[in-house]
Design a protein around this motif. Structure first.
Motif, mmCIF file in Angstrom:
data_model
loop_
_atom_site.group_PDB
_atom_site.id
_atom_site.type_symbol
_atom_site.label_atom_id
_atom_site.label_comp_id
_atom_site.label_asym_id
_atom_site.label_seq_id
_atom_site.Cartn_x
_atom_site.Cartn_y
_atom_site.Cartn_z
ATOM 1 N N GLN A 1 -7.217 -4.676 19.528
ATOM 2 C CA GLN A 1 -7.865 -4.032 18.398
ATOM 3 C C GLN A 1 -6.998 -2.878 17.925
ATOM 4 O O GLN A 1 -6.808 -1.896 18.661
ATOM 5 C CB GLN A 1 -9.255 -3.540 18.766
ATOM 6 C CG GLN A 1 -10.035 -2.989 17.585
ATOM 7 C CD GLN A 1 -11.494 -2.759 17.919
ATOM 8 O OE1 GLN A 1 -11.880 -2.602 19.067
ATOM 9 N NE2 GLN A 1 -12.334 -2.755 16.880
ATOM 10 N N ALA A 2 -6.491 -3.011 16.744
ATOM 11 C CA ALA A 2 -5.715 -1.945 16.130
ATOM 12 C C ALA A 2 -6.666 -0.952 15.474
ATOM 13 O O ALA A 2 -7.803 -1.286 15.143
ATOM 14 C CB ALA A 2 -4.760 -2.518 15.100
ATOM 15 N N SER A 3 -6.187 0.243 15.276
ATOM 16 C CA SER A 3 -7.019 1.291 14.688
ATOM 17 C C SER A 3 -7.514 0.868 13.313
ATOM 18 O O SER A 3 -6.729 0.458 12.448
ATOM 19 C CB SER A 3 -6.209 2.582 14.583
ATOM 20 O OG SER A 3 -6.996 3.606 14.012
ATOM 21 N N GLY A 4 -8.817 0.927 13.111
ATOM 22 C CA GLY A 4 -9.402 0.586 11.825
ATOM 23 C C GLY A 4 -9.557 -0.894 11.551
ATOM 24 O O GLY A 4 -9.953 -1.270 10.446
ATOM 25 N N LYS A 5 -9.246 -1.715 12.543
ATOM 26 C CA LYS A 5 -9.327 -3.160 12.354
ATOM 27 C C LYS A 5 -10.272 -3.782 13.380
ATOM 28 O O LYS A 5 -10.614 -3.167 14.392
ATOM 29 C CB LYS A 5 -7.941 -3.793 12.463
ATOM 30 C CG LYS A 5 -6.983 -3.364 11.373
ATOM 31 C CD LYS A 5 -5.686 -4.149 11.441
ATOM 32 C CE LYS A 5 -4.751 -3.769 10.310
ATOM 33 N NZ LYS A 5 -3.485 -4.560 10.341
ATOM 34 N N ALA B 1 -1.913 -1.589 19.406
ATOM 35 C CA ALA B 1 -3.357 -1.810 19.515
ATOM 36 C C ALA B 1 -3.806 -1.488 20.933
ATOM 37 O O ALA B 1 -2.976 -1.315 21.838
ATOM 38 C CB ALA B 1 -3.704 -3.258 19.188
ATOM 39 N N VAL B 2 -5.105 -1.449 21.094
ATOM 40 C CA VAL B 2 -5.677 -1.441 22.438
ATOM 41 C C VAL B 2 -5.878 -2.890 22.840
ATOM 42 O O VAL B 2 -6.483 -3.664 22.091
ATOM 43 C CB VAL B 2 -7.015 -0.674 22.480
ATOM 44 C CG1 VAL B 2 -7.617 -0.748 23.871
ATOM 45 C CG2 VAL B 2 -6.814 0.780 22.067
ATOM 46 N N TYR B 3 -5.367 -3.241 23.990
ATOM 47 C CA TYR B 3 -5.435 -4.621 24.473
ATOM 48 C C TYR B 3 -6.513 -4.731 25.547
ATOM 49 O O TYR B 3 -6.560 -3.911 26.476
ATOM 50 C CB TYR B 3 -4.075 -5.046 25.025
ATOM 51 C CG TYR B 3 -3.070 -5.355 23.949
ATOM 52 C CD1 TYR B 3 -2.514 -4.340 23.178
ATOM 53 C CD2 TYR B 3 -2.691 -6.669 23.677
ATOM 54 C CE1 TYR B 3 -1.600 -4.625 22.167
ATOM 55 C CE2 TYR B 3 -1.777 -6.961 22.679
ATOM 56 C CZ TYR B 3 -1.245 -5.933 21.924
ATOM 57 O OH TYR B 3 -0.345 -6.217 20.919
ATOM 58 N N TYR B 4 -7.320 -5.759 25.408
ATOM 59 C CA TYR B 4 -8.423 -6.003 26.334
ATOM 60 C C TYR B 4 -8.266 -7.386 26.964
ATOM 61 O O TYR B 4 -7.873 -8.340 26.283
ATOM 62 C CB TYR B 4 -9.765 -5.980 25.600
ATOM 63 C CG TYR B 4 -10.096 -4.695 24.902
ATOM 64 C CD1 TYR B 4 -9.667 -4.458 23.602
ATOM 65 C CD2 TYR B 4 -10.851 -3.718 25.540
ATOM 66 C CE1 TYR B 4 -9.970 -3.271 22.956
ATOM 67 C CE2 TYR B 4 -11.178 -2.536 24.893
ATOM 68 C CZ TYR B 4 -10.732 -2.325 23.607
ATOM 69 O OH TYR B 4 -11.048 -1.143 22.975
ATOM 70 N N LEU C 1 -3.749 0.819 26.012
ATOM 71 C CA LEU C 1 -3.131 1.075 24.714
ATOM 72 C C LEU C 1 -1.645 0.717 24.727
ATOM 73 O O LEU C 1 -0.899 1.167 25.593
ATOM 74 C CB LEU C 1 -3.306 2.542 24.338
ATOM 75 C CG LEU C 1 -2.639 3.001 23.043
ATOM 76 C CD1 LEU C 1 -3.210 2.253 21.838
ATOM 77 C CD2 LEU C 1 -2.798 4.512 22.874
ATOM 78 N N VAL C 2 -1.261 -0.058 23.735
ATOM 79 C CA VAL C 2 0.144 -0.392 23.512
ATOM 80 C C VAL C 2 0.557 0.208 22.178
ATOM 81 O O VAL C 2 -0.081 -0.048 21.158
ATOM 82 C CB VAL C 2 0.360 -1.914 23.501
ATOM 83 C CG1 VAL C 2 1.790 -2.248 23.070
ATOM 84 C CG2 VAL C 2 0.053 -2.500 24.868
ATOM 85 N N THR C 3 1.611 1.006 22.192
ATOM 86 C CA THR C 3 2.120 1.619 20.976
ATOM 87 C C THR C 3 3.578 1.225 20.802
ATOM 88 O O THR C 3 4.399 1.470 21.691
ATOM 89 C CB THR C 3 2.008 3.147 21.028
ATOM 90 O OG1 THR C 3 0.644 3.524 21.265
ATOM 91 C CG2 THR C 3 2.467 3.769 19.713
ATOM 92 N N VAL C 4 3.882 0.606 19.663
ATOM 93 C CA VAL C 4 5.245 0.172 19.377
ATOM 94 C C VAL C 4 5.782 1.067 18.271
ATOM 95 O O VAL C 4 5.248 1.086 17.161
ATOM 96 C CB VAL C 4 5.290 -1.299 18.952
ATOM 97 C CG1 VAL C 4 6.737 -1.739 18.736
ATOM 98 C CG2 VAL C 4 4.606 -2.174 19.994
ATOM 99 N N SER C 5 6.827 1.818 18.575
ATOM 100 C CA SER C 5 7.370 2.767 17.612
ATOM 101 C C SER C 5 8.603 2.181 16.932
ATOM 102 O O SER C 5 9.402 1.481 17.552
ATOM 103 C CB SER C 5 7.732 4.074 18.299
ATOM 104 O OG SER C 5 8.770 3.871 19.236
ATOM 105 N N SER C 6 8.749 2.519 15.665
ATOM 106 C CA SER C 6 9.896 1.997 14.893
ATOM 107 C C SER C 6 10.983 3.043 14.751
ATOM 108 O O SER C 6 10.848 4.167 15.165
ATOM 109 C CB SER C 6 9.422 1.556 13.518
ATOM 110 O OG SER C 6 8.775 2.619 12.864
#
Length: 123
Positions: free
Chosen positions: A38-42, A91-94, A118-123
């Motif tokens: 689940q990504a933020s706001g989605k 996203a947060v992975y469940y 929480l998984v955060t992928v930075s560019s």
């Protein structure tokens, strides 16, 4: 069955992470396991699933070829290897478990849920 997901973190674009979903209980091998995110706001969306015998796996089109789901029933653990990560994978992975026959992408197919990592992928 109780589930606990871990392994999330911050990673750069193109990097890799491996998530783990550890389960309690002696009947772990009788459950089909799915990963959602689940990504933020989605809304929460299906990512991948593996049947109880580990013979068949299923993936969302968005992760096919980059993510691999596997399980070790002896360790009561399911893994999600994530390669070639993109910012949209943030996203947060469940992880979730279903005692029903077969695998589906719908959340209501799964009876037990972990707390998320929480998984955060930075560019």
């Amino acid at each position: 069955v109780q589930l606990q997901a871990c392994g999330g973190g911050l990673v750069q674009v193109g990097g890799s992470l491996r998530l783990s979903c550890a389960a309690s209980g002696r009947t772990f091998s009788t459950y089909n396991i799915g990963w959602f995110r689940q990504a933020s706001g989605k809304e929460r969306e299906f990512v991948a699933a593996i049947i109880r015998s580990a013979g068949s796996t299923y993936y969302a089109d968005s992760v096919k070829g980059r993510f691999t789901i596997s399980r070790d029933n002896a360790k009561n653990t399911v893994y999600l290897q994530m390669n070639s990560l993109k910012p949209e994978d943030t996203a947060v992975y469940y992880c979730a478990a279903s005692g029903r026959i077969g695998v589906k992408a719908q959340e209501n197919w799964y009876d037990y849920w972990g707390q998320g990592t929480l998984v955060t992928v930075s560019s």
